[in-house]
Every structure is written in structure tokens, then in C-alpha cells.
Motif scaffolding. Structure first.
Motif, PDB file in Angstrom:
ATOM      1  N   SER A  13     -21.308  91.956 -14.456  1.00  0.00           N
ATOM      2  CA  SER A  13     -22.163  90.793 -14.214  1.00  0.00           C
ATOM      3  C   SER A  13     -21.576  89.791 -13.224  1.00  0.00           C
ATOM      4  CB  SER A  13     -22.491  90.089 -15.535  1.00  0.00           C
ATOM      5  OG  SER A  13     -21.326  89.474 -16.051  1.00  0.00           O
ATOM      6  N   ASP A  14     -20.261  89.722 -13.105  1.00  0.00           N
ATOM      7  CA  ASP A  14     -19.684  88.725 -12.205  1.00  0.00           C
ATOM      8  C   ASP A  14     -19.997  89.049 -10.745  1.00  0.00           C
ATOM      9  OD1 ASP A  14     -18.688  87.318 -14.251  1.00  0.00           O
ATOM     10  OD2 ASP A  14     -16.570  87.693 -13.849  1.00  0.00           O
ATOM     11  N   THR A  15     -20.262  87.990  -9.970  1.00  0.00           N
ATOM     12  CA  THR A  15     -20.490  88.220  -8.538  1.00  0.00           C
ATOM     13  C   THR A  15     -19.175  88.241  -7.779  1.00  0.00           C
ATOM     14  OG1 THR A  15     -20.858  85.858  -8.323  1.00  0.00           O
ATOM     15  CG2 THR A  15     -22.799  87.263  -8.461  1.00  0.00           C
ATOM     16  N   ALA A  16     -18.099  87.724  -8.397  1.00  0.00           N
ATOM     17  CA  ALA A  16     -16.779  87.807  -7.776  1.00  0.00           C
ATOM     18  C   ALA A  16     -16.200  89.182  -8.107  1.00  0.00           C
ATOM     19  CB  ALA A  16     -15.883  86.706  -8.313  1.00  0.00           C
ATOM     20  N   PHE A  62     -13.169  86.204  -4.287  1.00  0.00           N
ATOM     21  CA  PHE A  62     -14.273  85.453  -3.680  1.00  0.00           C
ATOM     22  C   PHE A  62     -14.340  85.679  -2.174  1.00  0.00           C
ATOM     23  CE2 PHE A  62     -13.306  83.214  -7.569  1.00  0.00           C
ATOM     24  CZ  PHE A  62     -14.562  82.974  -8.089  1.00  0.00           C
ATOM     25  N   ASP A  92      -9.658  89.839 -17.389  1.00  0.00           N
ATOM     26  CA  ASP A  92     -10.950  90.184 -16.793  1.00  0.00           C
ATOM     27  C   ASP A  92     -10.776  90.708 -15.368  1.00  0.00           C
ATOM     28  OD1 ASP A  92     -12.367  89.619 -19.010  1.00  0.00           O
ATOM     29  OD2 ASP A  92     -13.129  87.675 -18.344  1.00  0.00           O
ATOM     30  N   GLU A 111      -8.385  85.196 -18.470  1.00  0.00           N
ATOM     31  CA  GLU A 111      -8.986  85.227 -17.132  1.00  0.00           C
ATOM     32  C   GLU A 111      -8.436  86.405 -16.324  1.00  0.00           C
ATOM     33  OE1 GLU A 111     -11.959  83.432 -15.286  1.00  0.00           O
ATOM     34  OE2 GLU A 111     -11.002  82.391 -16.955  1.00  0.00           O
ATOM     35  N   GLN A 149     -18.411  79.700  -1.722  1.00  0.00           N
ATOM     36  CA  GLN A 149     -17.283  79.518  -2.626  1.00  0.00           C
ATOM     37  C   GLN A 149     -16.263  78.622  -1.958  1.00  0.00           C
ATOM     38  OE1 GLN A 149     -17.174  80.227  -5.634  1.00  0.00           O
ATOM     39  NE2 GLN A 149     -18.824  81.684  -5.905  1.00  0.00           N
ATOM     40  N   VAL A 184     -18.553  94.043 -19.593  1.00  0.00           N
ATOM     41  CA  VAL A 184     -19.802  93.383 -19.199  1.00  0.00           C
ATOM     42  C   VAL A 184     -19.555  92.469 -18.006  1.00  0.00           C
ATOM     43  CG1 VAL A 184     -21.532  91.708 -19.932  1.00  0.00           C
ATOM     44  CG2 VAL A 184     -20.834  93.526 -21.478  1.00  0.00           C
ATOM     45  N   ARG A 185     -18.403  91.779 -18.026  1.00  0.00           N
ATOM     46  CA  ARG A 185     -18.124  90.842 -16.933  1.00  0.00           C
ATOM     47  C   ARG A 185     -17.777  91.554 -15.634  1.00  0.00           C
ATOM     48  NH1 ARG A 185     -16.791  87.803 -21.460  1.00  0.00           N
ATOM     49  NH2 ARG A 185     -14.703  88.622 -21.732  1.00  0.00           N
ATOM     50  N   LYS A 199     -11.555  94.527 -13.634  1.00  0.00           N
ATOM     51  CA  LYS A 199     -12.291  94.781 -12.385  1.00  0.00           C
ATOM     52  C   LYS A 199     -11.510  95.749 -11.498  1.00  0.00           C
ATOM     53  CE  LYS A 199     -14.539  90.293 -12.394  1.00  0.00           C
ATOM     54  NZ  LYS A 199     -14.531  88.931 -11.874  1.00  0.00           N
ATOM     55  N   ALA A 239      -9.591  92.881 -24.893  1.00  0.00           N
ATOM     56  CA  ALA A 239     -10.670  91.975 -24.475  1.00  0.00           C
ATOM     57  C   ALA A 239     -12.054  92.477 -24.869  1.00  0.00           C
ATOM     58  CB  ALA A 239     -10.610  91.745 -22.971  1.00  0.00           C
ATOM     59  N   GLY A 240     -12.132  93.663 -25.446  1.00  0.00           N
ATOM     60  CA  GLY A 240     -13.408  94.139 -25.960  1.00  0.00           C
ATOM     61  C   GLY A 240     -14.406  94.503 -24.877  1.00  0.00           C
ATOM     62  N   VAL A 241     -15.604  94.791 -25.338  1.00  0.00           N
ATOM     63  CA  VAL A 241     -16.654  95.238 -24.436  1.00  0.00           C
ATOM     64  C   VAL A 241     -17.087  94.098 -23.518  1.00  0.00           C
ATOM     65  CG1 VAL A 241     -18.562  94.750 -26.012  1.00  0.00           C
ATOM     66  CG2 VAL A 241     -18.747  96.640 -24.427  1.00  0.00           C
ATOM     67  N   GLY A 242     -16.785  92.851 -23.921  1.00  0.00           N
ATOM     68  CA  GLY A 242     -17.138  91.690 -23.099  1.00  0.00           C
ATOM     69  C   GLY A 242     -16.535  91.760 -21.712  1.00  0.00           C
TER      70      GLY A 242
END
Lengths: 150, 372
Positions: A145-148, A64, A103, A100, A28, A141-142, A107, A135-138
């Protein structure tokens, strides 16, 4: 004849090391190595600017960073800010955040559940409800799924 | 407005499906090693043939419209090209993919003289027919793919190939086979087009992560859209400078995407409802939902439907879990049923609920607003 053993040690062999071009995460570049300035946050909290403190926390989150200690420290600061914002203020705190940062906030909420303190989980659930509504269920999910990661 | 079908009373998921040229026949895989060919007879489907050469689950089917050949690929690391004999039965020809992992996706090139097959061996096999030896051989595109190739699509010039992968990247390669083709003319994606040349590479996400589930070239080949496991929709336009336009949605991840006009595309996935988005080169905007079903009417509970629902969702109790939309589980595959990528009038979707649904886009309210 082969012997049937209960040993499962073979499962721990790292077979990937014998492969020359296996998947590695990209280095990164750049990315917010500064982390969160604790003094700045303390000052904002002292002057009741909790929402601004949250925004600065999320903007500078070392997602990161490879430095686990820096990530833990950022998590503790962000949690402190999150818990200092009263449930009635959550809506106004979310208003100043863009997609952004929402999200990133999600986390930290999930990471926060790993460190329950007195009443913190209930408070975080209220955060979760509001962020989810926005922001909903999305966004959940992030978190997965995100590696950060936070 | 929409047609809903089950095949052979089966509630198995449909892994993938493909139509023949005049849309009178469909090839589906019922989530196992077989491919079933159905012929449409009014509102019924008649089973014409079962292609059961594969040993393990079929992952991809594509039906070349003009040469009338079917290609299938499977977890058993093989691909077969099927041709129809005079008795209307399909005969397989093995393809030498030369891979040591599962084949995951397959697609005929638009000119139908070659096809591409992605695999878990971190490579793409570009396959063509070698007439001297009378078999299908392959050439490999390896670098710089670093994980399983999950999805593929061809540029309309039959040379460029876009591939999405579990290393969170989307790449555009040249798949030019000089043995069988004339020198390709340059496109907006670049001039040098030797086999395996990397024309462009995009990261799925700036925050890392998200397997790429589906990629699609627009009709003119200048735009690419893709969807990944981070619930986001991404588009690139080569004419506006290869910057990825990303829209993070509030839905569950999408599994499939396809262009339906030069500016609009459809995405569908775990949320069970196909959605329409448009891309103007700089931003992605939501156009509408295809599924406009309202809350289900309290239908007279038929026992048949009741048990079908139990079976479909593999549940034991009988609490009502009927979704307020047509598909009752994730949509895994979207195909054009009628029209072209330039102007699609009907699409078909299939998914884990074992349903095939045909959607008439001309009748959809949100599409009428688009005036296409």
C-alpha cells in the motif's frame, strides 16, 4: 452505423490529462536524498559489522527518490548486505531495528525476490519468515500500500 | 455473550446496516441495489419492507433516529430520503446530488436537518430540504479533495464534517448551510466556518499510501480516529496540537472504526476480529480483542453447516476453512447498537460473510478491565 473493430487503442488515451485538478502525489519535501554511501557500507562489511551496515542502509534508503538509478543502486547494496548476514545472525540484526525500519526491510526483501542469484531467494525467505514473525501481516500490507517503494 | 444472525437464509455479504431509534428494526443492504428492513421478533427477524428504488449497488445507509428518516446512496449516483407512510411502507424522495460518479457514503448530521454524501466525483454533497420546492438539494464541498471520498462523519455540533479519501488524506470541513442554520459557535478546530472551509488536513501515512477506509469523531468532537489500507490506526486530538498519532499494526487492514467511550474506540476489518484500542492524546494502546472464541470445538459436522461454509466462501472443495472467530470473513461495517459514543454498551458488526453480530461490551473481559 458504427463499425465493430478489434482496436483497443482508445484504452491507451490518457483521459486524466483533460482534467485540470486530478490526483498527483505530493512533492516529497526533504526526505533522504542522500541515499546510501557505498564506501561506508563496504567498510562496515569489511569489519564484520553487518548488522550496523543493514541499519544504515535502511535508515538512508531513498524510498521517496524519483531517481530510479539511485533506487536501484540502493537496492543492490542493501541486497548485498542482507545476503552477507548469516541466517543465524538474522535475529540479532532485527533486534536493533525499530518498527519503521522493519517495514523498509520488508520492502527490500520483496524487491530482492525480483533479482534471484545463487541461493539468494532461499536466504531472503528466511529473512521474510523472521520479519513476518516480528511485524505480522501488516508489514506485508504496507509493502503493497505504501507509495514510497524500495 | 454475542448474538449472531443471518437474514432470510442469505449468505450474501451485508454491505451496510443501520438501526432505528429503539433498535427494533434494522435496514441492511444484501450487497445489491436493495435495502431490506427487518423487524426483530424475539430471536427472529421479519422482513417488513424492501426499498428497491436504486438501480445499482447500495453503498451507504443511515437512519435518523428522531425524525425517523432513512437516507441511502448508491453507485447509481443517486441518494434517496425515505419516509414512512401511514401504511408503514417507505416512500422515497430523490435528492439532487449533482454528481457524475458513484455515491460512496452517506451520513445524517446529528441534528438531522441535513446529511452529507461522499462520492467518486471528488466532492461531498451537503444536502438539505428546500421547503419552497419540496425537494432535497445539495451544496458541494470540492476543494481540495483530489480523489474519491470513501467515508464521512459529523462533529456533534452538526457543522463540522470529517472526510477520508483515496488520495490518502483525512480532512475536516465546515458544512455550514447558512440558508437553514444559525451562525455556528467556534470550536477548537477553528473559528471561520463558511461552507467548504478546510479546518484541518492530515496525511494518512508518512510513507505515502493507504486509502482511508473509515473516520470517526469522538463524542466531544475533539478527537478523530481513522483507519486506512496500510493496516494502521491513526488518531488526532485537537487539544494536543493536531499531530497525527499513528500505530502500525501487525493485522490486515481495518475497514471500520468507531468511538465507544471518550478514550477508547473499536476497529474491525479484514482480520475478522473487532479490536479495542485506547487513545490518551499522545499514544494509542491496544486494549483487547472483542472476539475471545477459542479454537472451535470439533462440532458434529452438520451437512447444513458444511454446505453453508462452502457457499459463503465460494469454494468447490471441502477442506475445512472455518476461522477461529465469529465472523468468517472481513467485517465491513460497525455500528453502535446500544448506548452512545460516550458510553457504548453494545455494538453491531456486519461483513462479507453475511452475518450480523451484536457484541455486548459490558460482558467482554477486556472491557471490564477498563472499568467504564
Amino acid at each position: 452505423m458504427s463499425k465493430n473493430t478489434s482496436s483497443s487503442a482508445f484504452r491507451k488515451i490518457d483521459v486524466d490529462q483533460y482534467n485540470e485538478d486530478n490526483f498527483k502525489d505530493d512533492e516529497q519535501e526533504n526526505q533522504q536524498l542522500g541515499g546510501i554511501d557505498e564506501n561506508e557500507i563496504n567498510q562496515l562489511l569489511a569489519t564484520q559489522k553487518n548488522c550496523d551496515a543493514l541499519k544504515i542502509c535502511l535508515e538512508n534508503a531513498p524510498l521517496f527518490s524519483k531517481n530510479q538509478q539511485a533506487k536501484e543502486q540502493a537496492l543492490q547494496i542493501t541486497l548485498r548486505v542482507l545476503l552477507s548476514i548469516k541466517p543465524s545472525q538474522i535475529d540479532s540484526a532485527l533486534e536493533i531495528l525499530d518498527a519503521e525500519l522493519i517495514d523498509t526491510l520488508m520492502k527490500y526483501i520483496y524487491r530482492g525476490f525480483e533479482f534471484p542469484q545463487d541461493g539468494s531467494s532461499g536466504h531472503l525467505l528466511q529473512w521474510h519468515e523472521k520479519v513476518f514473525a516480528r511485524a505480522g501481516v501488516g508489514s506485508i500490507v504496507r509493502v503493497l500500500s505504501d507509495t514510497a517503494r524500495a | 455473550m454475542t448474538e449472531k444472525y443471518f437474514f432470510g437464509g442469505s449468505v450474501n455479504p451485508i454491505t451496510c446496516h443501520a438501526w432505528n431509534k429503539d433498535r427494533s428494526q434494522i435496514a441492511i443492504s444484501p450487497n445489491n441495489n436493495e435495502v431490506h428492513i427487518y423487524q426483530r421478533e424475539g430471536n427472529d427477524w421479519k422482513l417488513m419492507d424492501i426499498l428497491n428504488q436504486h438501480d445499482l449497488k447500495v453503498m451507504g445507509i443511515d437512519w435518523a433516529p428522531n425524525t425517523n428518516r432513512i437516507v441511502t446512496c448508491s453507485v447509481d449516483r443517486n441518494a434517496y430520503v425515505w419516509t414512512q407512510g401511514e401504511d408503514n411502507k417507505w416512500k422515497p424522495a430523490l435528492v439532487l446530488l449533482r454528481i457524475n460518479r458513484a455515491a460512496t457514503c452517506v451520513k445524517w448530521s446529528p441534528c438531522e436537518n441535513k446529511f452529507a454524501c461522499g462520492s467518486g466525483a471528488r466532492l461531498i454533497s451537503v444536502c438539505y430540504f428546500e421547503s419552497e420546492n419540496d425537494w432535497w438539494v445539495s451544496k458541494h464541498i470540492k476543494k481540495p479533495i483530489r480523489s474519491t471520498v470513501t467515508t464521512l462523519d459529523w462533529h456533534p455540533n452538526s457543522v463540522l464534517l470529517v472526510a477520508g479519501s483515496t488520495d490518502y488524506k483525512v480532512r475536516i470541513f465546515s458544512a455550514y448551510i447558512k440558508d437553514i442554520e444559525k451562525q455556528p459557535t467556534p470550536t477548537a478546530w477553528g473559528k471561520k466556518m463558511t461552507l467548504g472551509q478546510l479546518m484541518a488536513e492530515f496525511k494518512n501515512s508518512t510513507t505515502g499510501g493507504g486509502w482511508v477506509h473509515s473516520v470517526n469523531f469522538s463524542a466531544d468532537g475533539n478527537k478523530v480516529c481513522w483507519v486506512g489500507h496500510d493496516s494502521a490506526i491513526n488518531c488526532v486530538d485537537v487539544n494536543t496540537g493536531l499531530t497525527v498519532v499513528k500505530l502500525k499494526t501487525e493485522y490486515l487492514p481495518f475497514l471500520s472504526c468507531i468511538w465507544i467511550t471518550p478514550m477508547t474506540f473499536i476497529v474491525a476489518g479484514h482480520s475478522c476480529i473487532p479490536l479495542i484500542y485506547s487513545f490518551d492524546g499522545t499514544s494509542i494502546t491496544f486494549v483487547g480483542k472483542l472476539d475471545e472464541s477459542q479454537k472451535r470445538e470439533a462440532s458434529g459436522v452438520s451437512a447444513m453447516r458444511h454446505f453453508q461454509s462452502l457457499d459463503r466462501n465460494s469454494r468447490l472443495e471441502s477442506t475445512d476453512t472455518v476461522l477461529d472467530c465469529i465472523h468468517q470473513n472481513a467485517i465491513s461495517w460497525v455500528a453502535i447498537q446500544s448506548g452512545t459514543k460516550e458510553h457504548t454498551t453494545k455494538i453491531s458488526t456486519s461483513g462479507l460473510d453475511g452475518q450480523l453480530v451484536i457484541w455486548d461490551l459490558t460482558l467482554t473481559r477486556s472491557m471490564q478491565n477498563l472499568k467504564i
